[in-house]
Design a protein around this motif. Structure first.
Motif, PDB file in Angstrom:
ATOM      1  N   PHE A  83       3.329   8.068  12.923  1.00  0.00           N
ATOM      2  CA  PHE A  83       3.061   7.990  11.478  1.00  0.00           C
ATOM      3  C   PHE A  83       1.930   7.060  11.074  1.00  0.00           C
ATOM      4  N   THR A  84       1.542   6.126  11.946  1.00  0.00           N
ATOM      5  CA  THR A  84       0.355   5.307  11.665  1.00  0.00           C
ATOM      6  C   THR A  84      -0.119   4.646  12.955  1.00  0.00           C
ATOM      7  N   ALA A 106      -8.351   0.394   2.900  1.00  0.00           N
ATOM      8  CA  ALA A 106      -8.065  -0.987   2.529  1.00  0.00           C
ATOM      9  C   ALA A 106      -7.037  -1.046   1.389  1.00  0.00           C
ATOM     10  N   ARG A 107      -7.038  -0.050   0.559  1.00  0.00           N
ATOM     11  CA  ARG A 107      -6.144   0.022  -0.600  1.00  0.00           C
ATOM     12  C   ARG A 107      -4.695   0.261  -0.158  1.00  0.00           C
ATOM     13  N   TYR A 108      -4.532   1.111   0.836  1.00  0.00           N
ATOM     14  CA  TYR A 108      -3.190   1.403   1.347  1.00  0.00           C
ATOM     15  C   TYR A 108      -3.290   1.351   2.868  1.00  0.00           C
ATOM     16  N   THR A 109      -2.765   0.270   3.444  1.00  0.00           N
ATOM     17  CA  THR A 109      -2.994   0.014   4.871  1.00  0.00           C
ATOM     18  C   THR A 109      -1.838   0.523   5.727  1.00  0.00           C
ATOM     19  N   GLN A 110      -2.042   0.437   7.031  1.00  0.00           N
ATOM     20  CA  GLN A 110      -0.987   0.777   7.985  1.00  0.00           C
ATOM     21  C   GLN A 110       0.251  -0.087   7.771  1.00  0.00           C
ATOM     22  N   TRP A 111       0.015  -1.349   7.309  1.00  0.00           N
ATOM     23  CA  TRP A 111       1.145  -2.266   7.090  1.00  0.00           C
ATOM     24  C   TRP A 111       1.936  -1.839   5.851  1.00  0.00           C
ATOM     25  N   ASP A 112       1.245  -1.270   4.881  1.00  0.00           N
ATOM     26  CA  ASP A 112       1.952  -0.769   3.693  1.00  0.00           C
ATOM     27  C   ASP A 112       2.885   0.368   4.091  1.00  0.00           C
ATOM     28  N   PHE A 113       2.386   1.268   4.928  1.00  0.00           N
ATOM     29  CA  PHE A 113       3.262   2.391   5.299  1.00  0.00           C
ATOM     30  C   PHE A 113       4.393   1.901   6.197  1.00  0.00           C
ATOM     31  N   GLN A 114       4.078   0.955   7.070  1.00  0.00           N
ATOM     32  CA  GLN A 114       5.127   0.424   7.941  1.00  0.00           C
ATOM     33  C   GLN A 114       6.217  -0.242   7.090  1.00  0.00           C
TER      34      GLN A 114
END
Ligand SMILES: Cc1cc2nc3c(=O)[nH]c(=O)nc-3n(C[C@H](O)[C@H](O)[C@H](O)COP(=O)(O)OP(=O)(O)OC[C@H]3O[C@@H](n4cnc5c(N)ncnc54)[C@H](O)[C@@H]3O)c2cc1C
Length: 427
Positions: A83-84, A106-114
Protein backbone atom coordinates in the motif's frame (compact mmCIF):
# COMPACT_ATOMS: atom_id res chain seq x y z
CA UNK A 1 -26.05 34.78 -16.48
CA UNK A 2 -28.92 33.46 -18.56
CA UNK A 3 -29.57 29.89 -17.55
CA UNK A 4 -30.21 27.37 -20.24
CA UNK A 5 -31.03 24.57 -17.82
CA UNK A 6 -34.75 24.38 -17.27
CA UNK A 7 -37.53 22.26 -15.93
CA UNK A 8 -40.13 20.74 -18.18
CA UNK A 9 -43.59 19.77 -17.12
CA UNK A 10 -44.73 16.83 -19.15
CA UNK A 11 -48.32 15.84 -18.45
CA UNK A 12 -49.47 15.04 -14.93
CA UNK A 13 -47.23 16.61 -12.36
CA UNK A 14 -43.99 14.85 -13.19
CA UNK A 15 -41.03 17.16 -13.46
CA UNK A 16 -38.25 16.54 -15.93
CA UNK A 17 -35.13 18.55 -16.09
CA UNK A 18 -33.29 19.39 -19.24
CA UNK A 19 -30.00 21.03 -19.93
CA UNK A 20 -28.60 22.56 -23.07
CA UNK A 21 -24.98 21.41 -23.11
CA UNK A 22 -21.96 23.21 -24.49
CA UNK A 23 -22.15 20.88 -27.48
CA UNK A 24 -25.67 22.08 -28.27
CA UNK A 25 -27.15 18.76 -27.14
CA UNK A 26 -30.25 18.84 -24.90
CA UNK A 27 -30.45 16.11 -22.29
CA UNK A 28 -33.47 15.28 -20.19
CA UNK A 29 -34.28 12.90 -17.39
CA UNK A 30 -36.32 12.77 -14.22
CA UNK A 31 -34.69 15.39 -11.98
CA UNK A 32 -30.95 14.60 -12.16
CA UNK A 33 -29.10 14.05 -8.93
CA UNK A 34 -26.98 17.03 -8.08
CA UNK A 35 -23.64 16.74 -6.31
CA UNK A 36 -20.82 19.02 -5.36
CA UNK A 37 -18.30 16.48 -6.62
CA UNK A 38 -18.67 13.56 -9.04
CA UNK A 39 -15.67 11.24 -9.08
CA UNK A 40 -15.36 8.85 -11.99
CA UNK A 41 -13.54 5.70 -10.89
CA UNK A 42 -13.75 3.92 -7.53
CA UNK A 43 -10.10 2.85 -7.44
CA UNK A 44 -7.45 3.91 -4.96
CA UNK A 45 -7.27 7.52 -6.18
CA UNK A 46 -11.01 8.03 -6.57
CA UNK A 47 -11.85 6.64 -3.13
CA UNK A 48 -9.16 8.72 -1.40
CA UNK A 49 -10.39 11.84 -3.17
CA UNK A 50 -13.98 11.03 -2.15
CA UNK A 51 -13.02 10.60 1.51
CA UNK A 52 -11.12 13.90 1.57
CA UNK A 53 -13.85 15.89 -0.19
CA UNK A 54 -16.55 14.20 1.91
CA UNK A 55 -14.70 15.14 5.11
CA UNK A 56 -14.84 18.77 3.95
CA UNK A 57 -18.61 18.50 3.86
CA UNK A 58 -18.90 18.20 0.09
CA UNK A 59 -21.73 16.09 -1.32
CA UNK A 60 -19.81 13.41 -3.21
CA UNK A 61 -20.74 10.61 -5.58
CA UNK A 62 -18.26 8.04 -6.90
CA UNK A 63 -19.30 6.35 -10.14
CA UNK A 64 -17.69 3.14 -11.34
CA UNK A 65 -18.45 0.73 -14.10
CA UNK A 66 -17.38 -2.31 -12.07
CA UNK A 67 -19.58 -4.57 -10.00
CA UNK A 68 -17.79 -3.38 -6.89
CA UNK A 69 -15.26 -0.70 -5.99
CA UNK A 70 -11.50 -1.11 -5.61
CA UNK A 71 -10.96 -4.19 -7.74
CA UNK A 72 -7.29 -3.46 -8.44
CA UNK A 73 -6.69 -2.90 -4.74
CA UNK A 74 -7.93 -6.43 -4.03
CA UNK A 75 -5.65 -7.86 -6.71
CA UNK A 76 -2.59 -5.86 -5.70
CA UNK A 77 0.57 -7.07 -4.06
CA UNK A 78 -0.32 -10.70 -4.71
CA UNK A 79 -3.49 -10.20 -2.60
CA UNK A 80 -1.66 -8.39 0.21
CA UNK A 81 -1.62 -4.85 -1.20
CA UNK A 82 1.78 -3.16 -1.13
CA UNK A 83 0.00 0.00 0.00
CA UNK A 84 2.95 2.40 0.25
CA UNK A 85 6.72 2.67 0.39
CA UNK A 86 8.68 4.14 3.29
CA UNK A 87 11.20 5.72 0.93
CA UNK A 88 8.77 7.47 -1.39
CA UNK A 89 10.15 10.51 -3.14
CA UNK A 90 9.62 12.14 -6.54
CA UNK A 91 12.62 10.15 -7.82
CA UNK A 92 10.52 7.01 -7.73
CA UNK A 93 8.29 8.30 -10.52
CA UNK A 94 8.49 8.64 -14.30
CA UNK A 95 6.83 11.62 -15.94
CA UNK A 96 7.55 14.15 -18.66
CA UNK A 97 7.83 16.58 -15.74
CA UNK A 98 9.67 14.82 -12.94
CA UNK A 99 8.94 17.68 -10.50
CA UNK A 100 5.17 17.47 -10.89
CA UNK A 101 4.53 14.78 -8.24
CA UNK A 102 6.52 16.59 -5.51
CA UNK A 103 3.77 18.84 -4.21
CA UNK A 104 1.10 16.14 -3.81
CA UNK A 105 3.60 13.66 -2.35
CA UNK A 106 4.56 16.23 0.27
CA UNK A 107 0.93 17.09 1.00
CA UNK A 108 -0.05 13.49 1.72
CA UNK A 109 2.94 11.33 2.62
CA UNK A 110 3.57 7.63 3.10
CA UNK A 111 3.44 8.32 6.86
CA UNK A 112 -0.05 9.80 6.52
CA UNK A 113 -1.31 6.65 4.86
CA UNK A 114 0.50 4.45 7.34
CA UNK A 115 -1.20 6.39 10.17
CA UNK A 116 -4.57 5.72 8.54
CA UNK A 117 -3.75 2.01 8.32
CA UNK A 118 -2.75 2.05 11.99
CA UNK A 119 -5.98 3.85 12.93
CA UNK A 120 -7.80 0.75 11.66
CA UNK A 121 -5.36 -1.59 13.44
CA UNK A 122 -4.52 -3.28 10.16
CA UNK A 123 -1.47 -5.48 10.65
CA UNK A 124 1.34 -4.80 8.16
CA UNK A 125 5.02 -5.50 7.61
CA UNK A 126 7.93 -4.19 5.57
CA UNK A 127 8.71 -6.88 3.02
CA UNK A 128 11.82 -5.40 1.46
CA UNK A 129 13.20 -2.02 0.32
CA UNK A 130 10.61 -0.05 2.32
CA UNK A 131 7.63 -1.84 0.76
CA UNK A 132 4.73 -2.01 3.24
CA UNK A 133 2.32 -4.93 2.78
CA UNK A 134 -0.77 -6.09 4.68
CA UNK A 135 -0.10 -9.13 6.86
CA UNK A 136 -3.51 -10.54 6.00
CA UNK A 137 -5.23 -9.33 2.87
CA UNK A 138 -5.77 -6.40 0.51
CA UNK A 139 -9.38 -6.50 1.62
CA UNK A 140 -8.25 -4.74 4.83
CA UNK A 141 -7.22 -1.67 2.80
CA UNK A 142 -10.41 -1.67 0.75
CA UNK A 143 -12.54 -2.01 3.91
CA UNK A 144 -10.67 0.95 5.42
CA UNK A 145 -11.43 3.11 2.38
CA UNK A 146 -15.07 2.05 2.22
CA UNK A 147 -15.55 2.69 5.97
CA UNK A 148 -14.01 6.14 5.60
CA UNK A 149 -16.28 6.83 2.61
CA UNK A 150 -19.32 5.83 4.60
CA UNK A 151 -18.28 7.98 7.53
CA UNK A 152 -17.83 10.98 5.21
CA UNK A 153 -21.25 10.47 3.63
CA UNK A 154 -19.86 9.49 0.22
CA UNK A 155 -22.24 7.74 -2.16
CA UNK A 156 -20.70 4.98 -4.30
CA UNK A 157 -22.54 3.83 -7.40
CA UNK A 158 -21.19 0.64 -8.94
CA UNK A 159 -22.20 -0.75 -12.35
CA UNK A 160 -22.39 2.78 -13.65
CA UNK A 161 -20.47 3.24 -16.89
CA UNK A 162 -19.65 6.82 -17.76
CA UNK A 163 -19.95 7.66 -21.41
CA UNK A 164 -19.17 11.36 -21.40
CA UNK A 165 -18.72 14.55 -19.42
CA UNK A 166 -19.99 17.87 -20.68
CA UNK A 167 -20.17 21.35 -19.34
CA UNK A 168 -23.58 22.87 -18.67
CA UNK A 169 -24.21 26.56 -19.27
CA UNK A 170 -24.28 27.06 -15.51
CA UNK A 171 -20.62 26.11 -15.27
CA UNK A 172 -21.42 22.78 -13.73
CA UNK A 173 -20.89 19.42 -15.40
CA UNK A 174 -23.26 16.82 -16.75
CA UNK A 175 -21.81 13.36 -16.23
CA UNK A 176 -23.48 10.95 -18.62
CA UNK A 177 -23.89 7.40 -17.40
CA UNK A 178 -25.50 4.41 -19.03
CA UNK A 179 -28.42 4.98 -16.65
CA UNK A 180 -29.00 8.74 -17.04
CA UNK A 181 -26.88 11.67 -15.93
CA UNK A 182 -25.81 13.41 -12.78
CA UNK A 183 -24.93 17.04 -12.34
CA UNK A 184 -21.87 18.14 -10.39
CA UNK A 185 -19.98 21.33 -9.68
CA UNK A 186 -16.63 19.50 -9.87
CA UNK A 187 -15.71 16.37 -11.80
CA UNK A 188 -12.69 14.24 -10.93
CA UNK A 189 -11.36 11.77 -13.49
CA UNK A 190 -9.86 8.81 -11.59
CA UNK A 191 -10.29 6.26 -14.35
CA UNK A 192 -6.84 4.64 -14.06
CA UNK A 193 -4.78 3.28 -16.93
CA UNK A 194 -5.13 0.55 -19.54
CA UNK A 195 -3.30 -2.26 -17.78
CA UNK A 196 -5.01 -5.48 -16.72
CA UNK A 197 -8.00 -5.15 -19.06
CA UNK A 198 -9.74 -8.02 -17.27
CA UNK A 199 -10.35 -5.51 -14.47
CA UNK A 200 -12.55 -3.45 -16.79
CA UNK A 201 -10.45 -0.52 -17.98
CA UNK A 202 -11.34 2.32 -20.33
CA UNK A 203 -9.69 5.27 -22.03
CA UNK A 204 -12.44 7.63 -20.90
CA UNK A 205 -10.03 9.72 -18.82
CA UNK A 206 -7.81 10.37 -21.85
CA UNK A 207 -10.86 11.11 -24.03
CA UNK A 208 -12.27 13.66 -21.59
CA UNK A 209 -8.84 15.24 -21.21
CA UNK A 210 -8.56 15.71 -24.99
CA UNK A 211 -12.13 16.98 -25.19
CA UNK A 212 -11.25 19.82 -22.81
CA UNK A 213 -8.05 20.68 -24.71
CA UNK A 214 -5.50 18.69 -22.71
CA UNK A 215 -2.53 16.94 -24.24
CA UNK A 216 -2.18 13.25 -23.54
CA UNK A 217 1.28 11.73 -23.85
CA UNK A 218 1.80 8.43 -25.63
CA UNK A 219 0.89 5.53 -23.35
CA UNK A 220 2.46 2.08 -23.13
CA UNK A 221 2.61 -0.87 -20.74
CA UNK A 222 5.04 -0.51 -17.83
CA UNK A 223 6.11 -2.75 -14.96
CA UNK A 224 5.68 -5.50 -17.51
CA UNK A 225 7.53 -8.79 -18.23
CA UNK A 226 9.84 -8.76 -21.28
CA UNK A 227 9.84 -11.43 -23.98
CA UNK A 228 12.79 -12.94 -25.85
CA UNK A 229 13.10 -13.98 -29.50
CA UNK A 230 13.04 -17.78 -30.09
CA UNK A 231 16.80 -18.30 -30.36
CA UNK A 232 17.67 -16.53 -27.11
CA UNK A 233 14.58 -17.92 -25.42
CA UNK A 234 15.68 -21.48 -26.20
CA UNK A 235 18.74 -20.93 -23.95
CA UNK A 236 16.85 -19.50 -20.99
CA UNK A 237 13.51 -21.32 -21.19
CA UNK A 238 14.76 -24.38 -19.27
CA UNK A 239 15.22 -22.01 -16.31
CA UNK A 240 11.53 -21.05 -16.27
CA UNK A 241 10.57 -20.51 -12.61
CA UNK A 242 14.16 -19.90 -11.43
CA UNK A 243 15.07 -16.47 -10.06
CA UNK A 244 18.40 -14.77 -9.41
CA UNK A 245 19.48 -11.45 -7.94
CA UNK A 246 20.90 -9.27 -10.70
CA UNK A 247 21.40 -5.65 -11.63
CA UNK A 248 19.27 -4.77 -14.65
CA UNK A 249 20.14 -1.51 -16.42
CA UNK A 250 18.84 0.54 -19.33
CA UNK A 251 18.88 4.20 -20.33
CA UNK A 252 20.89 5.28 -17.28
CA UNK A 253 18.71 3.46 -14.73
CA UNK A 254 19.71 0.39 -12.72
CA UNK A 255 17.75 -1.86 -10.39
CA UNK A 256 19.26 -4.50 -8.15
CA UNK A 257 16.50 -7.01 -7.51
CA UNK A 258 15.43 -10.49 -8.58
CA UNK A 259 15.10 -11.55 -12.20
CA UNK A 260 12.62 -14.37 -12.81
CA UNK A 261 12.97 -16.60 -15.88
CA UNK A 262 9.59 -17.27 -17.51
CA UNK A 263 8.49 -19.44 -20.42
CA UNK A 264 8.33 -16.26 -22.55
CA UNK A 265 11.43 -14.43 -21.34
CA UNK A 266 12.27 -12.44 -18.21
CA UNK A 267 10.16 -11.09 -15.37
CA UNK A 268 10.63 -10.46 -11.64
CA UNK A 269 11.08 -7.10 -9.92
CA UNK A 270 14.39 -6.17 -11.62
CA UNK A 271 12.86 -6.65 -15.07
CA UNK A 272 9.48 -5.06 -14.24
CA UNK A 273 11.33 -1.99 -12.96
CA UNK A 274 13.63 -1.68 -15.97
CA UNK A 275 10.72 -2.28 -18.39
CA UNK A 276 9.44 1.21 -17.52
CA UNK A 277 12.67 2.70 -18.88
CA UNK A 278 13.19 0.32 -21.80
CA UNK A 279 12.12 1.24 -25.34
CA UNK A 280 11.38 -1.38 -28.00
CA UNK A 281 14.52 -2.16 -30.02
CA UNK A 282 16.90 -1.30 -27.18
CA UNK A 283 19.10 -3.73 -25.29
CA UNK A 284 19.07 -4.13 -21.52
CA UNK A 285 22.19 -4.91 -19.52
CA UNK A 286 22.22 -7.69 -16.94
CA UNK A 287 24.91 -8.03 -14.31
CA UNK A 288 24.63 -11.67 -13.24
CA UNK A 289 27.11 -11.33 -10.37
CA UNK A 290 26.31 -7.99 -8.72
CA UNK A 291 28.66 -8.51 -5.75
CA UNK A 292 31.74 -9.40 -7.73
CA UNK A 293 34.36 -7.61 -9.80
CA UNK A 294 34.25 -10.30 -12.47
CA UNK A 295 37.60 -9.47 -14.11
CA UNK A 296 39.57 -9.61 -10.84
CA UNK A 297 37.66 -12.65 -9.66
CA UNK A 298 38.35 -14.67 -12.84
CA UNK A 299 42.03 -13.68 -12.87
CA UNK A 300 42.40 -14.79 -9.28
CA UNK A 301 40.62 -18.09 -9.97
CA UNK A 302 42.90 -18.72 -12.97
CA UNK A 303 45.93 -18.31 -10.70
CA UNK A 304 44.59 -20.43 -7.87
CA UNK A 305 42.44 -23.12 -9.56
CA UNK A 306 43.70 -23.68 -13.05
CA UNK A 307 41.57 -26.76 -13.79
CA UNK A 308 38.26 -25.30 -12.69
CA UNK A 309 35.50 -24.73 -15.29
CA UNK A 310 33.30 -21.67 -15.53
CA UNK A 311 30.19 -23.69 -14.61
CA UNK A 312 31.79 -24.80 -11.35
CA UNK A 313 32.94 -21.29 -10.54
CA UNK A 314 29.56 -19.76 -11.26
CA UNK A 315 27.73 -22.42 -9.23
CA UNK A 316 29.50 -21.00 -6.17
CA UNK A 317 27.50 -17.79 -6.64
CA UNK A 318 24.30 -18.64 -8.55
CA UNK A 319 22.13 -21.75 -8.78
CA UNK A 320 23.67 -24.76 -10.53
CA UNK A 321 21.05 -24.57 -13.32
CA UNK A 322 21.73 -20.91 -14.02
CA UNK A 323 25.50 -21.53 -13.88
CA UNK A 324 25.15 -24.21 -16.57
CA UNK A 325 22.99 -22.07 -18.86
CA UNK A 326 25.22 -18.99 -18.50
CA UNK A 327 28.32 -21.05 -19.20
CA UNK A 328 26.82 -22.55 -22.36
CA UNK A 329 25.55 -19.15 -23.43
CA UNK A 330 28.90 -17.41 -22.94
CA UNK A 331 31.44 -20.09 -23.89
CA UNK A 332 29.42 -22.24 -26.32
CA UNK A 333 31.55 -25.21 -27.45
CA UNK A 334 34.39 -24.20 -25.09
CA UNK A 335 32.11 -24.58 -22.05
CA UNK A 336 34.00 -27.61 -20.66
CA UNK A 337 37.47 -26.10 -20.95
CA UNK A 338 39.26 -25.39 -17.64
CA UNK A 339 39.93 -21.71 -17.05
CA UNK A 340 43.70 -22.06 -17.60
CA UNK A 341 43.09 -23.30 -21.15
CA UNK A 342 40.99 -20.35 -22.28
CA UNK A 343 42.47 -18.64 -25.30
CA UNK A 344 43.76 -15.06 -25.08
CA UNK A 345 40.98 -12.55 -24.58
CA UNK A 346 38.37 -15.10 -23.47
CA UNK A 347 38.69 -14.24 -19.79
CA UNK A 348 38.08 -10.57 -20.54
CA UNK A 349 35.07 -11.42 -22.71
CA UNK A 350 33.58 -13.72 -20.04
CA UNK A 351 34.16 -11.10 -17.34
CA UNK A 352 32.44 -8.45 -19.45
CA UNK A 353 29.48 -10.65 -20.33
CA UNK A 354 28.87 -11.72 -16.73
CA UNK A 355 28.90 -8.12 -15.55
CA UNK A 356 27.26 -6.48 -18.54
CA UNK A 357 25.32 -9.05 -20.57
CA UNK A 358 23.63 -7.21 -23.44
CA UNK A 359 20.19 -8.73 -23.94
CA UNK A 360 17.86 -7.66 -26.72
CA UNK A 361 14.23 -8.24 -25.64
CA UNK A 362 11.83 -9.03 -28.48
CA UNK A 363 9.04 -7.07 -26.80
CA UNK A 364 6.90 -6.98 -23.69
CA UNK A 365 3.86 -8.94 -22.58
CA UNK A 366 1.57 -5.97 -23.13
CA UNK A 367 -1.22 -4.39 -21.08
CA UNK A 368 -2.55 -7.84 -20.24
CA UNK A 369 0.40 -8.42 -17.92
CA UNK A 370 1.47 -4.83 -17.15
CA UNK A 371 0.94 -3.50 -13.63
CA UNK A 372 0.61 0.07 -14.82
CA UNK A 373 0.34 2.35 -17.84
CA UNK A 374 3.22 4.69 -18.59
CA UNK A 375 2.21 8.18 -19.72
CA UNK A 376 -1.25 9.71 -19.66
CA UNK A 377 -2.82 13.12 -19.12
CA UNK A 378 -0.04 15.64 -19.56
CA UNK A 379 1.03 17.35 -16.34
CA UNK A 380 1.75 20.68 -18.06
CA UNK A 381 -1.92 21.63 -18.06
CA UNK A 382 -2.63 20.48 -14.49
CA UNK A 383 -2.01 22.25 -11.18
CA UNK A 384 0.49 20.18 -9.19
CA UNK A 385 -1.07 21.51 -6.00
CA UNK A 386 -4.73 20.72 -6.67
CA UNK A 387 -4.70 18.41 -9.73
CA UNK A 388 -7.21 20.79 -11.30
CA UNK A 389 -7.13 21.42 -15.03
CA UNK A 390 -5.56 24.74 -15.94
CA UNK A 391 -7.88 24.82 -18.95
CA UNK A 392 -11.23 23.97 -17.37
CA UNK A 393 -12.25 25.10 -13.90
CA UNK A 394 -13.76 22.31 -11.81
CA UNK A 395 -12.18 19.46 -13.78
CA UNK A 396 -9.57 17.31 -12.01
CA UNK A 397 -7.35 14.34 -12.97
CA UNK A 398 -5.80 12.01 -10.39
CA UNK A 399 -4.07 8.65 -10.05
CA UNK A 400 -2.80 6.52 -12.87
CA UNK A 401 -4.65 8.39 -15.63
CA UNK A 402 -2.12 11.22 -15.14
CA UNK A 403 1.36 11.04 -16.68
CA UNK A 404 2.96 10.02 -13.37
CA UNK A 405 4.08 6.39 -13.12
CA UNK A 406 5.70 4.90 -10.05
CA UNK A 407 8.38 2.30 -9.65
CA UNK A 408 7.37 -1.10 -8.36
CA UNK A 409 7.07 -1.23 -4.57
CA UNK A 410 3.99 0.65 -3.33
CA UNK A 411 4.78 3.89 -5.16
CA UNK A 412 1.77 3.73 -7.47
CA UNK A 413 -0.66 3.49 -4.59
CA UNK A 414 1.16 6.30 -2.78
CA UNK A 415 0.65 8.46 -5.87
CA UNK A 416 -3.03 7.48 -5.93
CA UNK A 417 -3.45 8.44 -2.25
CA UNK A 418 -1.47 11.68 -2.60
CA UNK A 419 -3.06 12.93 -5.82
CA UNK A 420 -6.51 11.84 -4.60
CA UNK A 421 -6.05 13.72 -1.35
CA UNK A 422 -4.77 16.86 -3.09
CA UNK A 423 -7.76 17.01 -5.44
CA UNK A 424 -10.14 16.15 -2.59
CA UNK A 425 -8.98 19.24 -0.69
CA UNK A 426 -10.11 21.55 -3.51
CA UNK A 427 -12.76 19.77 -5.62
C1 LIG B 1 -1.90 -7.01 -10.74
C2 LIG B 1 -1.57 -5.66 -10.20
C3 LIG B 1 -0.97 -5.55 -8.95
C4 LIG B 1 -0.63 -4.29 -8.47
N1 LIG B 1 -0.04 -4.20 -7.22
C5 LIG B 1 0.31 -2.99 -6.74
C6 LIG B 1 0.86 -2.86 -5.42
O1 LIG B 1 0.95 -3.83 -4.65
N2 LIG B 1 1.25 -1.61 -5.02
C7 LIG B 1 1.11 -0.50 -5.81
O2 LIG B 1 1.48 0.60 -5.39
N3 LIG B 1 0.52 -0.58 -7.04
C8 LIG B 1 0.12 -1.80 -7.50
N4 LIG B 1 -0.48 -1.88 -8.73
C9 LIG B 1 -0.77 -0.63 -9.47
C10 LIG B 1 -2.02 0.01 -8.83
O3 LIG B 1 -3.02 -0.98 -8.70
C11 LIG B 1 -2.55 1.17 -9.68
O4 LIG B 1 -1.51 2.07 -9.95
C12 LIG B 1 -3.66 1.89 -8.93
O5 LIG B 1 -4.71 0.98 -8.69
C13 LIG B 1 -4.18 3.07 -9.74
O6 LIG B 1 -5.26 3.60 -9.04
P1 LIG B 1 -6.32 4.51 -9.78
O7 LIG B 1 -7.36 4.81 -8.77
O8 LIG B 1 -5.67 5.62 -10.49
O9 LIG B 1 -6.95 3.57 -10.94
P2 LIG B 1 -7.72 2.17 -10.82
O10 LIG B 1 -7.44 1.50 -9.55
O11 LIG B 1 -7.40 1.46 -12.08
O12 LIG B 1 -9.25 2.59 -10.82
C14 LIG B 1 -9.88 3.14 -11.95
C15 LIG B 1 -11.36 2.85 -11.85
O13 LIG B 1 -12.04 3.58 -12.87
C16 LIG B 1 -13.08 2.79 -13.36
N5 LIG B 1 -13.42 3.25 -14.72
C17 LIG B 1 -12.61 3.33 -15.79
N6 LIG B 1 -13.31 3.78 -16.85
C18 LIG B 1 -14.58 3.99 -16.44
C19 LIG B 1 -15.77 4.44 -17.09
N7 LIG B 1 -15.77 4.76 -18.38
N8 LIG B 1 -16.91 4.50 -16.36
C20 LIG B 1 -16.92 4.16 -15.05
N9 LIG B 1 -15.82 3.73 -14.38
C21 LIG B 1 -14.66 3.64 -15.08
C22 LIG B 1 -12.53 1.37 -13.33
O14 LIG B 1 -13.59 0.44 -13.27
C23 LIG B 1 -11.69 1.38 -12.05
O15 LIG B 1 -12.39 0.91 -10.94
C24 LIG B 1 -0.87 -3.13 -9.23
C25 LIG B 1 -1.50 -3.24 -10.47
C26 LIG B 1 -1.87 -4.48 -10.95
C27 LIG B 1 -2.56 -4.58 -12.28
Amino acid sequence: MHSESYLLETGGDKLYSAALLSTGKVITMASPDRYDVAIIGAGAAGLMCAITAGQRGRKVVVLDQGKRPGRKILLSGGGRCNFTNMYTSAENYLSENTHFAKSALARYTQWDFQALVDKYNIPWHEKTLGQLFCDNSSQDILNLLLDECQESGVEIRSRSTITGVEQTPEESFAVMTDGGWVEAESVVLATGGLSFPTMGVSDLGYQIARQFGHDVTGTRPALVPLTLAPELLSHYQPLSGVSAEVIASCNGQSFRENLLFTHKGFSGPAILQISSYWQPGQKISINWLPDINTQEWLEQQREERQRVTLATLLAEHVSRRLAKVLTEQILAEQADKPIAQWRKGVLERVAEQLANDQILPAGDEGYKKAEVTLGGVCTRQLSSKTMESRLQKGLYFIGEVVDVTGHLGGFNFQWAWASGYSAGMYA
